[in-house]
Design a protein around this motif. Structure first.
Motif, short mmCIF file in Angstrom:
data_model
loop_
_atom_site.label_atom_id
_atom_site.label_comp_id
_atom_site.label_asym_id
_atom_site.label_seq_id
_atom_site.Cartn_x
_atom_site.Cartn_y
_atom_site.Cartn_z
N ARG A 47 2.28 -8.07 1.88
CA ARG A 47 2.94 -6.75 1.98
C ARG A 47 2.78 -6.09 0.69
O ARG A 47 2.63 -7.00 -0.34
CB ARG A 47 4.31 -6.50 2.62
CG ARG A 47 4.95 -7.24 1.91
CD ARG A 47 6.56 -7.16 2.67
NE ARG A 47 7.87 -7.73 2.09
CZ ARG A 47 8.16 -8.67 1.76
NH1 ARG A 47 7.53 -9.87 2.31
NH2 ARG A 47 9.23 -9.14 1.08
N SER A 101 0.54 8.47 5.08
CA SER A 101 0.23 7.08 4.92
C SER A 101 -0.99 6.60 5.21
O SER A 101 -1.74 5.84 4.63
CB SER A 101 1.31 6.22 5.71
OG SER A 101 2.45 6.53 5.34
N PRO A 134 0.21 2.12 4.87
CA PRO A 134 1.56 1.77 4.64
C PRO A 134 2.64 2.21 6.15
O PRO A 134 1.85 3.15 6.81
CB PRO A 134 2.20 2.49 3.77
CG PRO A 134 0.96 3.25 2.80
CD PRO A 134 -0.14 3.01 4.06
N ASP A 135 3.54 1.85 6.45
CA ASP A 135 4.34 2.21 7.61
C ASP A 135 5.18 3.40 7.00
O ASP A 135 5.01 3.87 6.02
CB ASP A 135 5.19 1.00 8.20
CG ASP A 135 5.92 0.30 7.13
OD1 ASP A 135 6.56 1.01 6.10
OD2 ASP A 135 6.74 -0.64 7.45
N VAL A 136 6.13 3.89 7.91
CA VAL A 136 6.86 4.90 7.64
C VAL A 136 8.01 4.76 6.51
O VAL A 136 8.32 5.54 5.79
CB VAL A 136 7.64 5.42 8.80
CG1 VAL A 136 6.98 5.74 9.85
CG2 VAL A 136 8.68 4.08 9.49
N ASN A 137 7.97 3.31 6.02
CA ASN A 137 9.00 3.01 4.82
C ASN A 137 8.23 2.81 3.65
O ASN A 137 8.75 2.52 2.67
CB ASN A 137 9.87 1.64 5.39
CG ASN A 137 10.52 2.13 6.14
OD1 ASN A 137 11.38 2.91 6.36
ND2 ASN A 137 10.39 1.01 7.43
N THR A 153 3.80 9.10 8.46
CA THR A 153 3.00 8.34 8.96
C THR A 153 1.49 8.80 8.78
O THR A 153 0.48 7.99 8.52
CB THR A 153 2.93 8.11 10.69
OG1 THR A 153 4.18 7.32 10.80
CG2 THR A 153 2.13 7.10 11.02
N THR A 170 3.76 -2.48 -1.87
CA THR A 170 4.34 -1.04 -1.91
C THR A 170 3.61 -0.49 -3.17
O THR A 170 3.29 -1.35 -3.92
CB THR A 170 5.82 -0.92 -2.26
OG1 THR A 170 6.12 -2.07 -3.33
CG2 THR A 170 6.51 -1.65 -1.11
N GLN A 224 9.19 11.51 10.15
CA GLN A 224 8.42 10.21 10.32
C GLN A 224 6.87 10.49 10.66
O GLN A 224 6.43 9.90 10.21
CB GLN A 224 9.37 9.50 11.35
CG GLN A 224 10.58 8.97 11.00
CD GLN A 224 11.26 8.25 12.30
OE1 GLN A 224 11.57 9.05 13.17
NE2 GLN A 224 11.99 7.34 11.90
N GLY A 247 2.71 -1.55 3.03
CA GLY A 247 1.71 -1.64 3.74
C GLY A 247 1.25 -3.20 3.95
O GLY A 247 2.15 -4.10 3.16
N ARG A 248 0.36 -3.58 4.52
CA ARG A 248 -0.20 -4.84 4.51
C ARG A 248 -1.42 -5.03 3.81
O ARG A 248 -2.30 -4.10 3.89
CB ARG A 248 -0.49 -5.23 6.19
CG ARG A 248 0.87 -5.64 6.84
CD ARG A 248 1.77 -6.58 6.59
NE ARG A 248 1.11 -7.86 6.85
CZ ARG A 248 1.58 -9.13 6.47
NH1 ARG A 248 2.60 -9.23 5.85
NH2 ARG A 248 0.85 -10.11 6.74
#
Length: 115
Positions: A71, A26, A49-52, A23, A73, A19, A55-56
């Motif tokens: 958001r 990302s 982006p987050d860990v998944n 991060t 991807t 993770q 992003g925003r």
């Protein structure tokens, strides 16, 4: 709570190396940053982006700050958007240019002395 159980609980709540590594990757994703039309009317900021991998984004139009937010991807060079009202759109990155919704956006580069 016994010591072994407390230690197991603490270890389970810590982020894993994978993770942390994701991060870090990302935050340095090649498409994160500000993208702008040549006339400066549309300013499209892609946040890390987050860990998944989600992003925003925050898009300004003319004087209207945060005209669209939502958001995104990214898969390869393709970006999919879902704004906060549920509207969807997509785009493609080609040679460091973002083609989105009939617009051409280029990466904004910081002016000298503003980094």
């Amino acid at each position: 709570m016994g010591l072994p159980l407390a230690a197991a609980f603490a270890a389970a709540s810590l982020p894993t190396f994978a993770q942390n590594e994701h991060t870090a990757m990302s935050a340095s994703h090649p498409y994160v940053g500000m993208w702008v039309t040549d006339d400066g009317h549309v300013r499209h900021e892609l946040l890390a982006p987050d860990v998944n991998g989600v992003g925003r984004y925050d898009e300004a139009r003319g004087r209207r700050q945060s005209a669209y937010q939502g958001r995104y991807t990214i898969t390869g060079h393709h970006i999919d958007y879902v704004d906060d009202t549920g509207f969807t759109a997509d785009g493609e990155f080609v040679d460091d240019v973002l083609y989105h919704g009939g617009m051409v956006l280029r990466r904004e580069t910081p002016r000298a002395g503003t980094e």
